[in-house]
Design a protein around this motif. Structure first.
Motif, PDB file in Angstrom:
ATOM      1  N   ALA A 273      -4.680  -2.606  -8.235  1.00  0.00           N
ATOM      2  CA  ALA A 273      -3.918  -3.040  -9.419  1.00  0.00           C
ATOM      3  C   ALA A 273      -2.648  -3.806  -9.087  1.00  0.00           C
ATOM      4  N   THR A 274      -2.368  -4.096  -7.808  1.00  0.00           N
ATOM      5  CA  THR A 274      -1.166  -4.863  -7.486  1.00  0.00           C
ATOM      6  C   THR A 274      -1.391  -6.347  -7.738  1.00  0.00           C
ATOM      7  N   LYS A 275      -0.332  -7.014  -8.179  1.00  0.00           N
ATOM      8  CA  LYS A 275      -0.413  -8.442  -8.481  1.00  0.00           C
ATOM      9  C   LYS A 275       0.780  -9.232  -7.974  1.00  0.00           C
ATOM     10  N   ALA A 276       1.819  -8.570  -7.475  1.00  0.00           N
ATOM     11  CA  ALA A 276       3.013  -9.298  -7.056  1.00  0.00           C
ATOM     12  C   ALA A 276       3.772  -8.518  -5.993  1.00  0.00           C
ATOM     13  N   PHE A 277       4.520  -9.260  -5.154  1.00  0.00           N
ATOM     14  CA  PHE A 277       5.325  -8.647  -4.093  1.00  0.00           C
ATOM     15  C   PHE A 277       6.533  -9.532  -3.829  1.00  0.00           C
ATOM     16  N   GLU A 278       7.692  -8.917  -3.666  1.00  0.00           N
ATOM     17  CA  GLU A 278       8.881  -9.656  -3.249  1.00  0.00           C
ATOM     18  C   GLU A 278       9.743  -8.749  -2.384  1.00  0.00           C
TER      19      GLU A 278
ATOM     20  N   ASP B  98      18.948  -1.983   5.710  1.00  0.00           N
ATOM     21  CA  ASP B  98      17.931  -1.379   4.856  1.00  0.00           C
ATOM     22  C   ASP B  98      16.908  -2.429   4.400  1.00  0.00           C
ATOM     23  N   ILE B  99      15.645  -2.036   4.410  1.00  0.00           N
ATOM     24  CA  ILE B  99      14.588  -2.894   3.871  1.00  0.00           C
ATOM     25  C   ILE B  99      14.347  -2.473   2.422  1.00  0.00           C
ATOM     26  N   TYR B 100      14.312  -3.436   1.528  1.00  0.00           N
ATOM     27  CA  TYR B 100      13.947  -3.114   0.153  1.00  0.00           C
ATOM     28  C   TYR B 100      13.027  -4.203  -0.403  1.00  0.00           C
ATOM     29  N   PHE B 101      12.081  -3.771  -1.218  1.00  0.00           N
ATOM     30  CA  PHE B 101      11.088  -4.705  -1.759  1.00  0.00           C
ATOM     31  C   PHE B 101      10.566  -4.165  -3.076  1.00  0.00           C
ATOM     32  N   ARG B 102       9.849  -5.012  -3.805  1.00  0.00           N
ATOM     33  CA  ARG B 102       9.322  -4.625  -5.106  1.00  0.00           C
ATOM     34  C   ARG B 102       7.861  -5.044  -5.209  1.00  0.00           C
ATOM     35  N   VAL B 103       7.052  -4.177  -5.827  1.00  0.00           N
ATOM     36  CA  VAL B 103       5.613  -4.412  -5.974  1.00  0.00           C
ATOM     37  C   VAL B 103       5.269  -4.387  -7.465  1.00  0.00           C
ATOM     38  N   GLY B 104       4.503  -5.386  -7.920  1.00  0.00           N
ATOM     39  CA  GLY B 104       4.105  -5.460  -9.314  1.00  0.00           C
ATOM     40  C   GLY B 104       2.691  -4.944  -9.531  1.00  0.00           C
TER      41      GLY B 104
ATOM     42  N   ALA C 110       5.266  -9.869   6.214  1.00  0.00           N
ATOM     43  CA  ALA C 110       3.874 -10.277   6.000  1.00  0.00           C
ATOM     44  C   ALA C 110       2.939  -9.075   6.036  1.00  0.00           C
ATOM     45  N   THR C 111       3.124  -8.192   7.011  1.00  0.00           N
ATOM     46  CA  THR C 111       2.285  -6.988   7.070  1.00  0.00           C
ATOM     47  C   THR C 111       2.618  -6.044   5.923  1.00  0.00           C
ATOM     48  N   LEU C 112       3.895  -6.033   5.519  1.00  0.00           N
ATOM     49  CA  LEU C 112       4.297  -5.225   4.373  1.00  0.00           C
ATOM     50  C   LEU C 112       3.621  -5.743   3.100  1.00  0.00           C
ATOM     51  N   ALA C 113       3.615  -7.054   2.927  1.00  0.00           N
ATOM     52  CA  ALA C 113       2.955  -7.644   1.760  1.00  0.00           C
ATOM     53  C   ALA C 113       1.457  -7.374   1.789  1.00  0.00           C
ATOM     54  N   HIS C 114       0.852  -7.485   2.967  1.00  0.00           N
ATOM     55  CA  HIS C 114      -0.572  -7.187   3.128  1.00  0.00           C
ATOM     56  C   HIS C 114      -0.863  -5.760   2.685  1.00  0.00           C
ATOM     57  N   ALA C 115      -0.036  -4.837   3.166  1.00  0.00           N
ATOM     58  CA  ALA C 115      -0.238  -3.431   2.833  1.00  0.00           C
ATOM     59  C   ALA C 115      -0.089  -3.182   1.336  1.00  0.00           C
ATOM     60  N   MET C 116       0.948  -3.739   0.742  1.00  0.00           N
ATOM     61  CA  MET C 116       1.220  -3.474  -0.677  1.00  0.00           C
ATOM     62  C   MET C 116       0.174  -4.120  -1.580  1.00  0.00           C
ATOM     63  N   LEU C 117      -0.211  -5.341  -1.269  1.00  0.00           N
ATOM     64  CA  LEU C 117      -1.170  -6.034  -2.128  1.00  0.00           C
ATOM     65  C   LEU C 117      -2.597  -5.540  -1.921  1.00  0.00           C
TER      66      LEU C 117
END
Length: 414
Positions: A267-272, A318-324, A256-263
Motif C-alpha cells: 500500500a505504499t505510494k510515496a517516500f521522501e 538523525d535520519i528522518y523520512f516519511r512514507v505515504g 536508496a536502500t531505505l526507499a527500496h525497503a519502504m516502497l
C-alpha cells in the motif's frame, strides 16, 4: 523476490489465509541474547484487532522460534520464525473468483503468475509483513545494544489532516523573495523528531503523538469506516544515534536502500527523506547544512535538512523520512467494475479490512528501517575490518584521510 538484504538477509513466506506466515533471517551475529518476547513486542503492535480503527480479524500473532537460538543466545545460523494464521475465513473472498478487486493485486498477480491465491490477496496481503516485523525486531535489538540506535515511527497524516510540521504561508504576488522567509520544518516538529518515544506514540490509537491532531484523525478514520470506505495517510520515522559511513554508493546509497525497503511495504505510494519535497522550494543558501564543530571535536551540521544522509552516506545526524500509504483498496462499499471475463458488475467486498492502514504500519516501517540499518552496518564493518589490516596511508595529504582505527568487531568491542 521474497528476500531482502545482502549480509543481513530476510526471506518472508506465507499467504494471507494459509497455515502460517513468517521469515528466515540469515546473518544474525552469534552471541546475541534473544527471546521470543523480544520479537513479540513489535508483532503485538502490528497485530489486527487493536482498536475500532483497525480490522476486527482476531489474530494473536504469537511467534515461534524454530532454529538459530540455543539457551537464549543466537548461534549465527539462520533463524526461522513462524506465526500461525488462526482466524482464517477464506470463504469471505469467494467474490474474488469472479472480480479482480479495484486497485488491488488480484489482477496483476494472475497476469504475472498465471495463478493466484484464492483468498485475502495472498502474498500481496499485509499478513506478509509479519515476517518483516519479526526480523526487524531482531535487528533492532542488536542495533540498540551495540550502538544505542533508536528507531521511532509515528503517524503524521490521515487524509488531509496533518501533524503540524511546516511554518508555511502563501506567497505574495509582488514579493518574489517571500519563499526565503518560511521555515523548512517548524521548531515544534524538529523537537518532536529529537524526543518522541514509542511509549508516547502508543498512547494514541492513531499512533499520532499530538492530542488535537490524533482526535481529528480518529474522527476521519471512523467516518471512512462508517461509510464502508477507506482513507490513506503518512508515517514519519526518525532514527537516532546512527553511525557515520553507512551506505554504498552509487546504487545502494543509504536513502536508496531505505526507499527500496519502504516502497516494498504493501500500500505504499510515496517516500521522501529529510526536507523531501519541501526542500525543492527552498534556496540552497537556506537549505544547505552548514558544518559546525561539536563539543567532542567532531564535525556536525547546524541544521539537518539532509535527513542525516549526504552523498548516500550517513553523516551521524538523525535520519528522518516519511512514507505515504494509499487508502486501502478493499472496501465494502459497492463499486461498479468488471469481472475477469470483462462483463460489467458491482462488487461490494466482504471480509475484514482496515479502514486506514497507517496506525498498524508504524512497526512495519520501524522494522524495515532496522533491517536496512543492520545490513548496511554489517557491510561497513566488513570494509573497516578488512582495511584496518593494511599499513597506514602515507602518500596522501592529511585532510584526505582519517587516522587508522582498529577493526570494529561484530560484537561491538575493539
Amino acid at each position: 523476490m521474497s528476500t531482502f538484504g545482502t549480509l543481513f538477509r530476510v526471506t518472508t513466506y506465507g499467504e494471507s489465509h494459509c497455515a502460517s506466515v513468517g521469515a528466515i533471517v540469515d546473518g544474525v551475529p552469534p552471541g546475541l541474547e534473544l527471546s521470543a518476547q523480544d520479537i513479540q513486542v513489535q508483532l503485538s503492535r502490528r497485530r489486527p484487532g487493536q482498536s475500532n480503527l483497525t480490522t476486527p480479524r482476531d489474530e494473536k500473532d504469537l511467534v515461534h522460534i524454530q532454529s538459530g537460538i540455543e539457551r537464549g543466545v543466537t548461534l549465527g545460523t539462520p533463524i526461522a520464525l513462524l506465526v500461525k494464521n488462526e482466524d482464517q475465513r477464506p470463504k469471505d473472498y469467494s467474490e474474488t473468483d469472479l472480480y479482480p478487486r479495484p486497485s488491488h493485486a488480484d489482477y496483476t498477480y494472475l497476469l504475472k503468475y498465471g495463478v493466484k491465491a484464492s483468498s485475502g490477496g495472498g502474498r500481496s496481503s499485509a499478513r506478509e509483513t509479519i515476517g518483516r516485523v519479526a526480523a526487524g525486531a531482531i535487528a533492532e535489538k542488536y542495533l540498540k545494544q551495540v550502538h544505542g540506535i533508536e528507531v521511532v515511527a509515528f503517524v503524521s497524516s490521515v487524509g488531509k489532516i496533518n501533524l503540524p510540521s511546516y511554518n508555511q504561508r502563501p506567497l505574495g504576488d509582488d514579493d518574489e523573495n517571500d519563499d526565503d522567509k518560511s521555515e523548512i520544518l517548524s521548531p515544534e516538529f524538529i523537537k518532536l523528531l529529537k524526543t518522541v518515544t514509542r511509549e508516547e506514540v502508543d498512547k494514541y490509537t492513531t499512533r499520532c503523538p499530538h492530542s488535537e491532531t490524533s482526535d481529528k484523525m480518529t474522527k476521519r478514520i471512523i467516518r471512512a469506516k462508517e461509510a464502508q470506505d477507506s482513507i490513506g495517510g503518512t508515517v514519519t520515522c526518525v532514527i537516532r544515534n546512527v553511525p557515520v559511513g553507512l551506505g554504498e554508493p552509487c546504487f545502494d546509497k543509504f536513502e536508496a536502500t531505505l526507499a527500496h525497503a519502504m516502497l516494498s511495504i504493501p500500500a505504499t505510494k510515496a517516500f521522501e527523506v529529510g526536507s523531501g519535497f519541501r526542500g525543492t522550494e527552498i534556496p540552497g543558501s537556506r537549505h544547505n547544512d552548514m558544518f559546525i564543530s561539536k563539543p567532542d571535536g567532531s564535525l556536525g551540521t547546524a541544521t539537518n535538512w539532509s535527513g542525516g544522509i549526504q552523498g548516500g552516506i550517513t553523516n551521524g545526524e538523525d535520519i528522518y523520512f516519511r512514507v505515504g500509504f494509499k487508502s486501502p483498496a478493499t472496501i465494502s462499499q459497492a463499486q461498479a467494475t468488471a469481472q475477469y471475463d470483462g462483463s460489467a458488475g458491482s462488487l461490494a467486498a466482504k471480509g475484514r479490512h482496515d479502514p486506514c492502514v497507517v496506525p498498524r504500519a508504524v512497526p512495519i516501517v520501524e522494522a524495515m528501517a532496522s533491517i536496512v540499518l543492520m545490513d548496511q552496518l554489517l557491510i561497513q564493518n566488513s570494509r573497516s575490518a578488512t582495511a584496518s589490516l593494511l599499513p597506514p596511508i602515507t602518500t596522501l595529504p592529511p585532510t584526505m584521510i582519517l587516522p587508522p582505527k582498529p577493526a570494529t568487531l561484530l560484537n561491538g568491542h575493539q
